[in-house]
Design an enzyme around this catalytic site. Structure first.
Site, mmCIF file in Angstrom:
data_model
loop_
_atom_site.group_PDB
_atom_site.id
_atom_site.type_symbol
_atom_site.label_atom_id
_atom_site.label_comp_id
_atom_site.label_asym_id
_atom_site.label_seq_id
_atom_site.Cartn_x
_atom_site.Cartn_y
_atom_site.Cartn_z
ATOM 1 N N ASP A 19 39.882 39.401 56.924
ATOM 2 C CA ASP A 19 40.809 38.380 56.230
ATOM 3 C C ASP A 19 40.276 37.067 55.977
ATOM 4 O O ASP A 19 39.752 36.455 57.049
ATOM 5 C CB ASP A 19 41.869 38.426 57.028
ATOM 6 N N ILE A 20 39.877 36.590 54.948
ATOM 7 C CA ILE A 20 39.370 35.387 54.620
ATOM 8 C C ILE A 20 39.640 34.106 55.412
ATOM 9 O O ILE A 20 39.241 33.309 55.705
ATOM 10 C CB ILE A 20 39.240 34.994 53.154
ATOM 11 N N ASN A 33 45.175 30.990 39.907
ATOM 12 C CA ASN A 33 45.491 31.155 38.633
ATOM 13 C C ASN A 33 45.369 29.769 37.733
ATOM 14 O O ASN A 33 45.336 28.781 38.279
ATOM 15 C CB ASN A 33 46.808 31.945 38.463
ATOM 16 N N GLY A 41 48.175 38.451 46.942
ATOM 17 C CA GLY A 41 46.893 38.663 47.059
ATOM 18 C C GLY A 41 46.189 37.526 47.860
ATOM 19 O O GLY A 41 46.891 37.143 49.076
ATOM 20 N N ASP A 43 45.373 34.549 47.174
ATOM 21 C CA ASP A 43 45.877 33.254 47.056
ATOM 22 C C ASP A 43 47.464 32.879 47.943
ATOM 23 O O ASP A 43 47.337 31.898 48.574
ATOM 24 C CB ASP A 43 46.473 33.192 45.523
ATOM 25 N N THR A 131 39.078 40.627 41.606
ATOM 26 C CA THR A 131 39.135 42.272 41.667
ATOM 27 C C THR A 131 40.429 42.866 42.075
ATOM 28 O O THR A 131 40.449 44.030 42.324
ATOM 29 C CB THR A 131 37.930 42.812 42.359
ATOM 30 N N GLY A 132 41.651 41.947 42.260
ATOM 31 C CA GLY A 132 42.737 42.477 42.416
ATOM 32 C C GLY A 132 43.845 42.661 41.438
ATOM 33 O O GLY A 132 43.430 43.256 40.418
ATOM 34 N N VAL A 133 44.550 41.651 41.210
ATOM 35 C CA VAL A 133 45.510 41.583 40.170
ATOM 36 C C VAL A 133 45.082 41.510 38.810
ATOM 37 O O VAL A 133 45.429 41.969 37.783
ATOM 38 C CB VAL A 133 46.468 40.343 40.377
ATOM 39 N N TYR A 134 43.933 40.885 38.704
ATOM 40 C CA TYR A 134 43.083 40.448 37.548
ATOM 41 C C TYR A 134 42.498 41.701 37.147
ATOM 42 O O TYR A 134 41.867 41.731 35.769
ATOM 43 C CB TYR A 134 42.532 39.216 37.663
HETATM 44 N N1 APR Z 1 41.151 38.134 52.808
HETATM 45 C C1 APR Z 1 39.807 38.479 51.612
HETATM 46 N N2 APR Z 1 40.099 39.088 50.605
HETATM 47 C C2 APR Z 1 41.670 39.555 50.116
HETATM 48 C C3 APR Z 1 42.686 39.065 51.051
HETATM 49 C C4 APR Z 1 42.205 38.251 52.022
HETATM 50 N N3 APR Z 1 43.398 37.980 52.991
HETATM 51 N N4 APR Z 1 43.802 39.349 50.401
HETATM 52 C C5 APR Z 1 43.375 40.053 49.445
HETATM 53 N N5 APR Z 1 41.924 40.136 49.094
HETATM 54 C C6 APR Z 1 40.989 40.718 48.202
HETATM 55 C C7 APR Z 1 41.669 41.723 47.231
HETATM 56 O O1 APR Z 1 41.605 43.118 47.894
HETATM 57 C C8 APR Z 1 40.777 41.632 46.160
HETATM 58 O O2 APR Z 1 39.566 42.439 46.112
HETATM 59 O O3 APR Z 1 41.095 39.659 47.228
HETATM 60 C C9 APR Z 1 40.325 40.254 45.963
HETATM 61 C C10 APR Z 1 41.078 39.515 44.690
HETATM 62 O O4 APR Z 1 42.239 39.856 44.613
HETATM 63 P P1 APR Z 1 43.718 39.006 43.991
HETATM 64 O O5 APR Z 1 43.866 38.083 45.237
HETATM 65 O O6 APR Z 1 44.699 39.967 43.378
HETATM 66 O O7 APR Z 1 42.824 37.917 43.038
HETATM 67 P P2 APR Z 1 42.590 38.119 41.297
HETATM 68 O O8 APR Z 1 42.272 39.499 41.013
HETATM 69 O O9 APR Z 1 41.497 37.053 41.379
HETATM 70 O O10 APR Z 1 44.041 37.879 40.746
HETATM 71 C C11 APR Z 1 44.368 36.393 40.800
HETATM 72 O O11 APR Z 1 46.448 36.928 41.683
HETATM 73 O O12 APR Z 1 47.465 36.186 43.326
HETATM 74 C C12 APR Z 1 47.373 35.979 42.173
HETATM 75 O O13 APR Z 1 47.796 33.561 42.007
HETATM 76 C C13 APR Z 1 46.707 34.661 41.763
HETATM 77 O O14 APR Z 1 47.564 34.918 39.802
HETATM 78 C C14 APR Z 1 46.127 35.086 40.477
HETATM 79 C C15 APR Z 1 46.037 36.345 40.525
#
Ligand code: APR
Length: 185
Positions: A19-20, A33, A41, A43, A131-134
């Site tokens: 966890d970062i 965003n 995620g 953020d 690599t998550g929501v995006y």
């Molecule tokens: N520590 C490290 N990595 C994490 C953590 C954490 N606590 N939580 C999630 N992740 C990883 C996810 O597994 C993923 O690989 O972070 C990566 C990025 O995923 P997202 O958080 O969904 O970010 P992104 O794909 O850039 O989408 C951004 O999501 O939450 C919203 O406000 C944000 O609208 C923006 C969008």
């Protein structure tokens, strides 16, 4: 799980599974965003752990900087996080890879490092931006992230001595560890 790769100029890249928000650094990058409005995620995790001061700072600058283009970033303080700064980067939304996504993703890493340098940070951590929501495919994002960081550390870095990739899950960790093991530098 954790791995450290020293570069031959004395700087280093670490890859950590976890966890970062728990890993102490000078500057912690966030996957934000364009409106800097917070979200889920990483953020959500960063704002929860950092407390309300992060959003207060973003609220104060939003009118002058948002919407931020993909590839851009802004810095705030880090509140209760184990860091001095949070650098909020806006990754590209994956649209198939032909719409400039790799360049925008590389720009996120470079911009965060540039802002960290301006603040004389020595260590910077990154999640796997986009690599998550995006929806950016993880195997495609990893070499872009590592390439941008290796390039910066080999050429432009002054204050930054260590970059930490923090991966959420063993599979992502292994992907980065394997790529770093094979990277030529
Ligand atoms: N520590 C490290 N990595 C994490 C953590 C954490 N606590 N939580 C999630 N992740 C990883 C996810 O597994 C993923 O690989 O972070 C990566 C990025 O995923 P997202 O958080 O969904 O970010 P992104 O794909 O850039 O989408 C951004 O999501 O939450 C919203 O406000 C944000 O609208 C923006 C969008």
């Amino acid at each position: 799980m954790e791995l450290t790769r020293p570069l031959n100029n004395g700087r280093r890249i670490r890859v950590v599974e976890g966890d970062i928000t728990r890993i102490p650094v000078d500057a912690m990058a966030n996957a934000a965003n364009a409106m800097l409005a917070g979200g889920g995620g990483v953020d959500g995790a960063i704002h929860r752990a950092g407390g309300p001061s992060l959003m207060e700072e973003l609220d104060a600058m939003r009118a002058s900087v948002a919407p931020l283009a993909a590839g851009g970033a802004v810095a705030t303080g880090a509140g209760a996080l184990p860091a001095k700064f949070v650098i909020h980067a806006v990754g590209p939304v994956w649209g198939g890879g032909e719409e400039g996504e790799p360049e925008e993703l590389a720009s996120c890493y470079r911009e965060c490092l540039r802002l960290a340098e301006e603040r004389e940070c020595r260590s910077v951590s990154f999640p796997a931006i986009s690599t998550g929501v995006y929806g950016y495919p993880k195997q495609k994002a990893a070499p872009v992230a590592i390439g941008a960081v290796l390039d910066f550390l080999s050429t432009e870095a002054r204050s930054v001595e260590e970059v930490v990739f923090v991966l959420f899950g063993a599979e992502d960790f292994r992907e980065y560890a394997a790529l770093l093991g094979s990277a030529l530098y």
